[in-house]
Design a protein around this motif. Sequence first.
Motif, PDB file in Angstrom:
ATOM      1  N   GLY A 178       0.813  -1.199   0.000  1.00  0.00           N
ATOM      2  CA  GLY A 178       0.000   0.000   0.000  1.00  0.00           C
ATOM      3  C   GLY A 178       0.852   1.256   0.000  1.00  0.00           C
ATOM      4  N   CYS A 179       0.236   2.361  -0.380  1.00  0.00           N
ATOM      5  CA  CYS A 179       0.913   3.658  -0.389  1.00  0.00           C
ATOM      6  C   CYS A 179      -0.143   4.732  -0.188  1.00  0.00           C
ATOM      7  CB  CYS A 179       1.649   3.874  -1.706  1.00  0.00           C
ATOM      8  SG  CYS A 179       2.516   5.465  -1.791  1.00  0.00           S
ATOM      9  N   PRO A 180       0.050   5.610   0.794  1.00  0.00           N
ATOM     10  CA  PRO A 180      -0.954   6.642   1.053  1.00  0.00           C
ATOM     11  C   PRO A 180      -0.923   7.792   0.053  1.00  0.00           C
ATOM     12  CG  PRO A 180       0.883   6.899   2.553  1.00  0.00           C
ATOM     13  CD  PRO A 180       1.158   5.644   1.763  1.00  0.00           C
ATOM     14  N   PHE A 181       0.097   7.822  -0.798  1.00  0.00           N
ATOM     15  CA  PHE A 181       0.235   8.914  -1.751  1.00  0.00           C
ATOM     16  C   PHE A 181      -0.380   8.521  -3.099  1.00  0.00           C
ATOM     17  CE2 PHE A 181       4.001   8.947   1.084  1.00  0.00           C
ATOM     18  CZ  PHE A 181       3.642  10.046   1.838  1.00  0.00           C
ATOM     19  N   GLN A 182      -0.632   9.522  -3.910  1.00  0.00           N
ATOM     20  CA  GLN A 182      -1.285   9.286  -5.201  1.00  0.00           C
ATOM     21  C   GLN A 182      -0.511   9.909  -6.355  1.00  0.00           C
ATOM     22  OE1 GLN A 182      -5.509  10.119  -5.201  1.00  0.00           O
ATOM     23  NE2 GLN A 182      -5.659   9.795  -2.999  1.00  0.00           N
ATOM     24  N   CYS A 183       0.798   9.902  -6.252  1.00  0.00           N
ATOM     25  CA  CYS A 183       1.619  10.505  -7.301  1.00  0.00           C
ATOM     26  C   CYS A 183       1.293   9.861  -8.650  1.00  0.00           C
ATOM     27  CB  CYS A 183       3.095  10.332  -6.976  1.00  0.00           C
ATOM     28  SG  CYS A 183       3.558  10.941  -5.342  1.00  0.00           S
ATOM     29  N   SER A 184       1.007  10.687  -9.637  1.00  0.00           N
ATOM     30  CA  SER A 184       0.555  10.169 -10.925  1.00  0.00           C
ATOM     31  C   SER A 184       1.621   9.350 -11.634  1.00  0.00           C
ATOM     32  CB  SER A 184       0.123  11.337 -11.825  1.00  0.00           C
ATOM     33  OG  SER A 184      -0.929  12.061 -11.235  1.00  0.00           O
ATOM     34  N   PHE A 185       2.893   9.783 -11.524  1.00  0.00           N
ATOM     35  CA  PHE A 185       3.958   9.114 -12.267  1.00  0.00           C
ATOM     36  C   PHE A 185       4.703   8.144 -11.345  1.00  0.00           C
ATOM     37  CE2 PHE A 185       2.750  12.447 -15.004  1.00  0.00           C
ATOM     38  CZ  PHE A 185       3.019  12.003 -16.286  1.00  0.00           C
ATOM     39  N   CYS A 186       3.933   7.235 -10.783  1.00  0.00           N
ATOM     40  CA  CYS A 186       4.479   6.214  -9.889  1.00  0.00           C
ATOM     41  C   CYS A 186       3.542   5.029  -9.922  1.00  0.00           C
ATOM     42  CB  CYS A 186       4.614   6.757  -8.476  1.00  0.00           C
ATOM     43  SG  CYS A 186       5.103   5.508  -7.269  1.00  0.00           S
ATOM     44  N   ASP A 187       4.074   3.843 -10.169  1.00  0.00           N
ATOM     45  CA  ASP A 187       3.219   2.665 -10.232  1.00  0.00           C
ATOM     46  C   ASP A 187       2.599   2.332  -8.886  1.00  0.00           C
ATOM     47  OD1 ASP A 187       3.221   2.065 -12.891  1.00  0.00           O
ATOM     48  OD2 ASP A 187       4.984   0.785 -12.811  1.00  0.00           O
ATOM     49  N   TRP A 188       3.271   2.668  -7.793  1.00  0.00           N
ATOM     50  CA  TRP A 188       2.668   2.420  -6.487  1.00  0.00           C
ATOM     51  C   TRP A 188       1.392   3.253  -6.329  1.00  0.00           C
ATOM     52  CZ3 TRP A 188       8.270   2.516  -5.336  1.00  0.00           C
ATOM     53  CH2 TRP A 188       8.753   1.265  -4.910  1.00  0.00           C
ATOM     54  N   GLY A 189       1.510   4.549  -6.594  1.00  0.00           N
ATOM     55  CA  GLY A 189       0.351   5.411  -6.429  1.00  0.00           C
ATOM     56  C   GLY A 189      -0.777   5.065  -7.371  1.00  0.00           C
ATOM     57  N   GLY A 190      -0.424   4.668  -8.597  1.00  0.00           N
ATOM     58  CA  GLY A 190      -1.452   4.367  -9.577  1.00  0.00           C
ATOM     59  C   GLY A 190      -2.113   3.023  -9.370  1.00  0.00           C
ATOM     60  N   LEU A 191      -1.380   2.076  -8.752  1.00  0.00           N
ATOM     61  CA  LEU A 191      -1.898   0.710  -8.642  1.00  0.00           C
ATOM     62  C   LEU A 191      -2.449   0.384  -7.271  1.00  0.00           C
ATOM     63  CD1 LEU A 191       0.899  -1.185 -10.593  1.00  0.00           C
ATOM     64  CD2 LEU A 191      -1.410  -0.725 -11.387  1.00  0.00           C
ATOM     65  N   LEU A 195       3.998  19.876  -9.901  1.00  0.00           N
ATOM     66  CA  LEU A 195       3.733  19.059  -8.718  1.00  0.00           C
ATOM     67  C   LEU A 195       2.236  18.971  -8.449  1.00  0.00           C
ATOM     68  CD1 LEU A 195       6.593  20.350  -6.398  1.00  0.00           C
ATOM     69  CD2 LEU A 195       6.491  18.167  -7.621  1.00  0.00           C
ATOM     70  N   LYS A 196       1.531  20.057  -8.653  1.00  0.00           N
ATOM     71  CA  LYS A 196       0.081  20.037  -8.473  1.00  0.00           C
ATOM     72  C   LYS A 196      -0.578  19.142  -9.516  1.00  0.00           C
ATOM     73  CE  LYS A 196      -3.987  23.050  -8.241  1.00  0.00           C
ATOM     74  NZ  LYS A 196      -4.491  24.458  -8.303  1.00  0.00           N
ATOM     75  N   ALA A 197      -0.094  19.215 -10.743  1.00  0.00           N
ATOM     76  CA  ALA A 197      -0.699  18.433 -11.826  1.00  0.00           C
ATOM     77  C   ALA A 197      -0.495  16.936 -11.638  1.00  0.00           C
ATOM     78  CB  ALA A 197      -0.129  18.879 -13.177  1.00  0.00           C
ATOM     79  N   ILE A 198       0.625  16.551 -11.051  1.00  0.00           N
ATOM     80  CA  ILE A 198       0.904  15.121 -10.882  1.00  0.00           C
ATOM     81  C   ILE A 198       0.578  14.634  -9.472  1.00  0.00           C
ATOM     82  CG2 ILE A 198       2.688  15.195 -12.657  1.00  0.00           C
ATOM     83  CD1 ILE A 198       4.798  15.076 -10.447  1.00  0.00           C
ATOM     84  N   LYS A 199      -0.115  15.471  -8.693  1.00  0.00           N
ATOM     85  CA  LYS A 199      -0.586  15.096  -7.354  1.00  0.00           C
ATOM     86  C   LYS A 199       0.567  14.694  -6.435  1.00  0.00           C
ATOM     87  CE  LYS A 199      -4.919  13.316  -9.267  1.00  0.00           C
ATOM     88  NZ  LYS A 199      -5.816  12.135  -9.363  1.00  0.00           N
ATOM     89  N   ARG A 200       1.619  15.494  -6.482  1.00  0.00           N
ATOM     90  CA  ARG A 200       2.787  15.185  -5.670  1.00  0.00           C
ATOM     91  C   ARG A 200       3.172  16.395  -4.839  1.00  0.00           C
ATOM     92  NH1 ARG A 200       7.091  11.602  -5.403  1.00  0.00           N
ATOM     93  NH2 ARG A 200       9.038  12.487  -4.644  1.00  0.00           N
ATOM     94  N   GLU A 201       3.535  16.135  -3.581  1.00  0.00           N
ATOM     95  CA  GLU A 201       4.021  17.178  -2.694  1.00  0.00           C
ATOM     96  C   GLU A 201       5.396  16.773  -2.198  1.00  0.00           C
ATOM     97  OE1 GLU A 201       2.881  19.372   1.537  1.00  0.00           O
ATOM     98  OE2 GLU A 201       1.434  18.057   0.534  1.00  0.00           O
ATOM     99  N   ASN A 202       6.410  17.482  -2.638  1.00  0.00           N
ATOM    100  CA  ASN A 202       7.777  17.171  -2.229  1.00  0.00           C
ATOM    101  C   ASN A 202       8.048  17.639  -0.804  1.00  0.00           C
ATOM    102  OD1 ASN A 202       8.787  15.923  -4.543  1.00  0.00           O
ATOM    103  ND2 ASN A 202       9.259  17.875  -5.529  1.00  0.00           N
ATOM    104  N   ILE A 203       9.132  17.094  -0.229  1.00  0.00           N
ATOM    105  CA  ILE A 203       9.607  17.659   1.015  1.00  0.00           C
ATOM    106  C   ILE A 203      10.087  19.082   0.745  1.00  0.00           C
ATOM    107  CG2 ILE A 203      10.267  15.400   1.917  1.00  0.00           C
ATOM    108  CD1 ILE A 203      13.166  16.080   1.299  1.00  0.00           C
ATOM    109  N   SER A 204      10.121  19.924   1.758  1.00  0.00           N
ATOM    110  CA  SER A 204      10.533  21.312   1.566  1.00  0.00           C
ATOM    111  C   SER A 204      12.007  21.369   1.175  1.00  0.00           C
ATOM    112  CB  SER A 204      10.302  22.106   2.850  1.00  0.00           C
ATOM    113  OG  SER A 204      11.200  21.675   3.861  1.00  0.00           O
ATOM    114  N   ILE A 205      12.371  22.453   0.517  1.00  0.00           N
ATOM    115  CA  ILE A 205      13.765  22.639   0.129  1.00  0.00           C
ATOM    116  C   ILE A 205      14.659  22.690   1.368  1.00  0.00           C
ATOM    117  CG2 ILE A 205      15.380  24.152  -1.041  1.00  0.00           C
ATOM    118  CD1 ILE A 205      13.421  22.611  -2.864  1.00  0.00           C
ATOM    119  N   ALA A 206      14.161  23.319   2.428  1.00  0.00           N
ATOM    120  CA  ALA A 206      14.948  23.384   3.662  1.00  0.00           C
ATOM    121  C   ALA A 206      15.180  21.988   4.227  1.00  0.00           C
ATOM    122  CB  ALA A 206      14.232  24.266   4.683  1.00  0.00           C
TER     123      ALA A 206
END
Length: 375
Positions: A208-221, A322-333
Amino acid sequence: MMPSDAKFPILQIGLVQISESRFAHRYFPYTAGLLQAYALRHISHPECLYFRLPIFERIHPQAALQQLAGVDVAGFSVYCWNIQRSQRIAEQLKQRQPDTLIIFGGPQVPTADCEAFLRAAPWIDVAALGEGEQTFLALLESLPGRDWSAIPGIAWIDADGVYHQHPTGPRITDLEEIPSPYLTGVFEPLMLAHPEYKWIATWESNRGCPFQCSFCDWGGLIQSRVYQFELERLLAEIDWFGQQGVADIFCADANFGMLARDLEIARHMVAAKQRYGAPHLFQTQMAKNVKIRNLELQGLLAGSGLNPVAAIALQSLHPPTLKAIKRENISIARYSEVQQYCQQQGIFNYTDLIIGLPEETYESFRAGIAQVIKM
């Protein structure tokens, strides 16, 4: 539907999961092992099943056809690195043995447009969508009649050319329903047949994966709740890897380090290496939301030599992308903090950016590369 008084196995089954080789190292066909172990555990008459040795490496299609000669069922686990070879073997197998049930499953089988996939490959009898263990068992239990009307998570084209697709069923929430192919001896005949090889194990501690990143087979499957294998089983598998001299473990968890117990698992992996001299390498995908635990875990693995490399995936630094692919990266800091920690601990680290994502432009991608270089 299978008689319990059969003197010989009724169903001859050949599973195909072709992986790349690394010199003398070969991957255990983990998916094939899961399907076999689950079917033998849950089918009403396991004595009626006979599993051939799986096809697990690149061999000539004619050699594969010889190994599959006479099977009643041929199951293919497909991904981008084996889809073409698998299709070629399946096509020729159907020509030679038209009554053999050919099943395709895995990430390369599309769920959104499976009809086009099946019409382009008429040698495939049925496609499995989503988790495969329950679906594969149900297909075996449907034989010899092939009544698939009540089986979820499959797609097929019937004899009249009509396309059918059933929604996927519920996921397996109690992962202990799935026997370990390592601990149940599924791979022992394969190891005995190939003493010349060293082995790489694909391994799950959860699904399982709680994220929904579009360009990731985990999120998509498998986007959804994370379910865990029992810790006792996992520690026993680690010991098995060490005892068998399995050199390389590829952890298929989407976010290793996300759970508090992952640190205990890593410690046990280190202890196994010290006790048995194996494994030599433990490859993981670091949890996307990096915490102190992840850094401690990475330091532990790097210090033991099990994993000297840390990957911190970004994919893009362009906010509209990042918004289009439903991904939120860690902050730059936070990314800079992780980099500093890795440098202090002597851990080689890297990131990745994907070319051509939605909303990305040449200018934004170039700016993203420049920003990473400056960090």
